[in-house]
Design a protein around this motif. Structure first.
Motif, PDB file in Angstrom:
ATOM      1  N   LYS A   1      -3.717  -2.379  -9.454  1.00 38.89           N
ATOM      2  CA  LYS A   1      -4.228  -1.873  -8.451  1.00 38.89           C
ATOM      3  C   LYS A   1      -3.303  -2.401  -7.396  1.00 38.89           C
ATOM      4  CE  LYS A   1      -7.869  -1.513  -5.232  1.00 38.89           C
ATOM      5  NZ  LYS A   1      -9.316  -1.752  -4.733  1.00 38.89           N
ATOM      6  N   LYS A   2      -2.642  -1.805  -6.392  1.00 34.45           N
ATOM      7  CA  LYS A   2      -1.856  -2.212  -5.297  1.00 34.45           C
ATOM      8  C   LYS A   2      -0.262  -2.547  -6.009  1.00 34.45           C
ATOM      9  CE  LYS A   2      -5.293  -4.188  -2.366  1.00 34.45           C
ATOM     10  NZ  LYS A   2      -5.777  -5.497  -1.635  1.00 34.45           N
ATOM     11  N   THR A   3      -0.111  -2.136  -7.133  1.00 33.56           N
ATOM     12  CA  THR A   3       1.487  -2.168  -7.637  1.00 33.56           C
ATOM     13  C   THR A   3       2.174  -1.035  -6.946  1.00 33.56           C
ATOM     14  OG1 THR A   3       0.728  -3.172  -9.518  1.00 33.56           O
ATOM     15  CG2 THR A   3       2.612  -2.276  -9.566  1.00 33.56           C
ATOM     16  N   PHE A   4       3.307  -1.656  -6.368  1.00 37.95           N
ATOM     17  CA  PHE A   4       4.286  -0.447  -5.956  1.00 37.95           C
ATOM     18  C   PHE A   4       5.145   0.004  -7.207  1.00 37.95           C
ATOM     19  CE2 PHE A   4       3.459  -2.787  -2.081  1.00 37.95           C
ATOM     20  CZ  PHE A   4       3.109  -1.809  -1.277  1.00 37.95           C
TER      21      PHE A   4
ATOM     22  N   LYS B   1       9.421   1.557  -3.455  1.00 35.09           N
ATOM     23  CA  LYS B   1       9.264   1.079  -2.372  1.00 35.09           C
ATOM     24  C   LYS B   1      10.456   1.647  -1.220  1.00 35.09           C
ATOM     25  CE  LYS B   1       7.791  -3.390  -3.437  1.00 35.09           C
ATOM     26  NZ  LYS B   1       8.009  -4.942  -3.344  1.00 35.09           N
TER      27      LYS B   1
ATOM     28  N   LEU C   1      -2.680   7.409  -7.090  1.00 37.83           N
ATOM     29  CA  LEU C   1      -1.390   6.778  -6.596  1.00 37.83           C
ATOM     30  C   LEU C   1      -1.399   7.241  -5.129  1.00 37.83           C
ATOM     31  CD1 LEU C   1       1.464   6.905  -9.326  1.00 37.83           C
ATOM     32  CD2 LEU C   1      -0.308   5.222  -8.998  1.00 37.83           C
TER      33      LEU C   1
ATOM     34  N   GLU D   1       0.749   3.473   8.978  1.00 34.42           N
ATOM     35  CA  GLU D   1       0.952   3.937   7.635  1.00 34.42           C
ATOM     36  C   GLU D   1       0.440   5.282   7.871  1.00 34.42           C
ATOM     37  OE1 GLU D   1      -1.149   1.882   4.526  1.00 34.42           O
ATOM     38  OE2 GLU D   1       0.095   0.044   4.994  1.00 34.42           O
TER      39      GLU D   1
ATOM     40  N   THR E   1      -0.041   8.604   5.266  1.00 35.62           N
ATOM     41  CA  THR E   1      -0.100   9.146   3.899  1.00 35.62           C
ATOM     42  C   THR E   1       0.412  10.375   3.610  1.00 35.62           C
ATOM     43  OG1 THR E   1      -2.024   7.382   3.456  1.00 35.62           O
ATOM     44  CG2 THR E   1      -1.829   9.274   1.876  1.00 35.62           C
TER      45      THR E   1
ATOM     46  N   PHE F   1       6.599   4.571   0.098  1.00 37.80           N
ATOM     47  CA  PHE F   1       6.266   3.874  -0.773  1.00 37.80           C
ATOM     48  C   PHE F   1       5.172   4.612  -1.805  1.00 37.80           C
ATOM     49  CE2 PHE F   1       6.955   1.327   2.916  1.00 37.80           C
ATOM     50  CZ  PHE F   1       7.584   0.035   2.643  1.00 37.80           C
TER      51      PHE F   1
ATOM     52  N   GLN G   1       2.211   3.593  -4.314  1.00 42.85           N
ATOM     53  CA  GLN G   1       1.438   2.300  -4.595  1.00 42.85           C
ATOM     54  C   GLN G   1       0.138   2.880  -5.495  1.00 42.85           C
ATOM     55  OE1 GLN G   1      -0.311   0.429  -1.419  1.00 42.85           O
ATOM     56  NE2 GLN G   1      -0.051  -1.543  -2.540  1.00 42.85           N
TER      57      GLN G   1
END
Length: 194
Positions: A34-37, A40, A56, A67, A69, A94, A96
């Motif tokens: 979780k929260k991994t990109f 970027k 994602l 932000e 989305t 991004f 994520q």
């Protein structure tokens, strides 16, 4: 993996076993927290991703720091910053993980090689891009013509488990409203439309 990818491919094309093996061997498996990109903003999107499990979010950060989305991508979806992936210019989004996820990555280099070896894949990815273009245009029209309430209800119909998987903050940024306004709509039961 084979089952989900075969199901996904079979929506538009059929690969024989040798073609599928070649395709599958071009994919790389990744478990992401979780929260991994995966992408970027400012970097070049070198891969597109098939989501085996997880969720994602593709988003931009505006000049004022908010932000926005662009989309949520769930199981059996392909996702990337398409502008960057196809142009090989810096990404504007991004990408994520919103929850622990498993993805298969396919690099632009590998995809181009596969197009030459398995021309049917060009058709498959063309259809995906056409569908993405149509979906993006529908989203633009919805943002211009539908009320925030209608956009929310349409979103929940399209993603019934969204409220269990996605924070209110992220849903609000997708709908173009503030989290506070979304909370007020829900609290005042504005959403109880016929």
């Amino acid at each position: 993996m084979d089952e989900l990818v075969v199901k996904n491919l079979n929506r538009h094309i059929r690969l024989n076993s040798a073609e599928f093996e070649l395709f599958r061997n071009s994919l790389k498996f990744k478990k992401i927290r979780k929260k991994t990109f995966l992408i970027k903003s400012g970097e070049i999107a070198k891969s597109t991703y098939f989501i085996n499990s997880g969720l994602l979010r593709l988003y931009q950060i505006q000049e004022d720091g908010t932000e926005k989305t662009a989309l949520f991508a769930q199981e059996e979806w392909w996702v990337s910053d398409l502008y960057s992936f196809y142009s090989q210019k810096p990404a504007v989004h991004f990408l994520q993980a919103l929850e622990p996820s498993e993805v298969w990555s396919l690099s632009k280099v590998q995809l181009e090689k596969l197009y030459l070896k398995i021309p049917k894949l060009e058709r498959f990815f063309r259809i995906l891009q056409q569908n993405a273009f149509i979906s993006q245009n529908e989203r633009i029209m919805d943002m211009m013509t539908k009320s925030s309430t209608r956009r929310y209800l349409d979103f929940i119909n399209k993603f019934p488990d969204a409220e269990m998987r996605i924070s209110q903050k992220h849903i609000a940024s997708f709908l173009g409203i503030t989290p506070e306004f979304l909370s007020t709509m829900k609290k005042n039961k504005i959403l109880n439309l016929p």
